[in-house]
Design an enzyme around this catalytic site. Sequence first.
Site, PDB file in Angstrom:
ATOM      1  N   TYR A  25       4.636  -0.788  -1.145  1.00 37.21           N
ATOM      2  CA  TYR A  25       5.101  -2.186  -1.234  1.00 37.21           C
ATOM      3  C   TYR A  25       6.620  -2.344  -1.298  1.00 37.21           C
ATOM      4  O   TYR A  25       7.113  -3.473  -1.362  1.00 37.21           O
ATOM      5  CB  TYR A  25       4.465  -2.857  -2.465  1.00 37.21           C
ATOM      6  CG  TYR A  25       2.953  -2.867  -2.399  1.00 37.21           C
ATOM      7  CD1 TYR A  25       2.287  -3.610  -1.424  1.00 37.21           C
ATOM      8  CD2 TYR A  25       2.189  -2.132  -3.299  1.00 37.21           C
ATOM      9  CE1 TYR A  25       0.904  -3.624  -1.344  1.00 37.21           C
ATOM     10  CE2 TYR A  25       0.801  -2.132  -3.230  1.00 37.21           C
ATOM     11  CZ  TYR A  25       0.162  -2.875  -2.250  1.00 37.21           C
ATOM     12  OH  TYR A  25      -1.202  -2.881  -2.174  1.00 37.21           O
ATOM     13  N   HIS A 102       0.782 -10.279   4.287  1.00 33.36           N
ATOM     14  CA  HIS A 102       0.547  -9.044   3.526  1.00 33.36           C
ATOM     15  C   HIS A 102       1.764  -8.150   3.710  1.00 33.36           C
ATOM     16  O   HIS A 102       2.214  -7.943   4.849  1.00 33.36           O
ATOM     17  CB  HIS A 102      -0.720  -8.324   4.002  1.00 33.36           C
ATOM     18  CG  HIS A 102      -1.941  -9.147   3.795  1.00 33.36           C
ATOM     19  ND1 HIS A 102      -2.513  -9.292   2.561  1.00 33.36           N
ATOM     20  CD2 HIS A 102      -2.651  -9.927   4.642  1.00 33.36           C
ATOM     21  CE1 HIS A 102      -3.550 -10.105   2.658  1.00 33.36           C
ATOM     22  NE2 HIS A 102      -3.652 -10.509   3.917  1.00 33.36           N
TER      23      HIS A 102
HETATM   24  O1  CA2 Z   1      -0.031  -5.783   1.332  1.00 36.92           O
HETATM   25  C1  CA2 Z   1      -0.234  -6.770   0.628  1.00 36.92           C
HETATM   26  O2  CA2 Z   1       0.600  -7.653   0.458  1.00 36.92           O
HETATM   27  C2  CA2 Z   1      -1.553  -6.893  -0.132  1.00 36.92           C
HETATM   28  O3  CA2 Z   1      -1.955  -8.254  -0.085  1.00 36.92           O
HETATM   29  C3  CA2 Z   1      -1.272  -6.466  -1.557  1.00 36.92           C
HETATM   30  C4  CA2 Z   1      -2.521  -6.422  -2.420  1.00 36.92           C
HETATM   31  C5  CA2 Z   1      -3.640  -5.634  -1.759  1.00 36.92           C
HETATM   32  O4  CA2 Z   1      -4.821  -5.748  -2.533  1.00 36.92           O
HETATM   33  C6  CA2 Z   1      -3.903  -6.133  -0.352  1.00 36.92           C
HETATM   34  O5  CA2 Z   1      -4.918  -5.330   0.237  1.00 36.92           O
HETATM   35  C7  CA2 Z   1      -2.646  -6.060   0.493  1.00 36.92           C
HETATM   36  C8  CA2 Z   1      -2.201  -5.755  -3.745  1.00 36.92           C
HETATM   37  C9  CA2 Z   1      -1.173  -6.470  -4.547  1.00 36.92           C
HETATM   38  C10 CA2 Z   1      -0.784  -5.598  -5.684  1.00 36.92           C
HETATM   39  O6  CA2 Z   1       0.603  -5.443  -5.631  1.00 36.92           O
HETATM   40  C11 CA2 Z   1       1.175  -4.413  -6.305  1.00 36.92           C
HETATM   41  C12 CA2 Z   1       2.499  -4.231  -6.065  1.00 36.92           C
HETATM   42  C13 CA2 Z   1       3.166  -3.222  -6.678  1.00 36.92           C
HETATM   43  C14 CA2 Z   1       2.505  -2.388  -7.556  1.00 36.92           C
HETATM   44  C15 CA2 Z   1       1.163  -2.569  -7.788  1.00 36.92           C
HETATM   45  C16 CA2 Z   1       0.493  -3.602  -7.171  1.00 36.92           C
END
Ligand code: CA2
Length: 154
Positions: A25, A102
């Site tokens: 991310y 996303h």
């Molecule tokens: O890629 C994306 O933006 C997602 O929407 C992020 C979601 C995931 O479940 C989707 O499949 C794709 C997860 C969000 C959690 O974000 C975090 C960021 C940093 C550390 C931990 C979690």
Amino acid sequence: MPKRTIFILNGPNLDLLGQREPHIYGRETLADVERGCLSLAAELRLDIRFHQSNREYELIDWVHEARQSAAGIVINPAGFTTTSVALLDALNAFEGPVIEVHISNIHKREAFRHNSLVSLRAEGVIAGLGTDGYTLALRRLAKLADANPGAEAL
Ligand code: CA2
């Protein structure tokens, strides 16, 4: 000309952005993303409402609020992407354009991330462009609002 309001909604765990899993991310925090959106919004003459919640009902309530006041929605539904019929129903009740964002490329990841319910409603989907997806979505919504000034919200 009045400013157009755009809601930018972020789903569960996105408050952790920049704190964990930087290989997926990136290192920007959600506050950094909000700052980038605010700066672009000023240039595009948009008024943005930036929200994050870990609670499904709060996201739904903001979509309802957007029905009264917004010209468009950018949404990263995060963990609700493939599961929330309720969020899809709320978005279906919103009349303006919706862009799904996303940060990661969900199609390059586990199969359970692929089947987005929100995509059934979204005009467009941006995945895998990192946090740039948010500003790209804003540019698109500004363009749509320019092309359709009658649909401008209050
Ligand atoms: O890629 C994306 O933006 C997602 O929407 C992020 C979601 C995931 O479940 C989707 O499949 C794709 C997860 C969000 C959690 O974000 C975090 C960021 C940093 C550390 C931990 C979690």
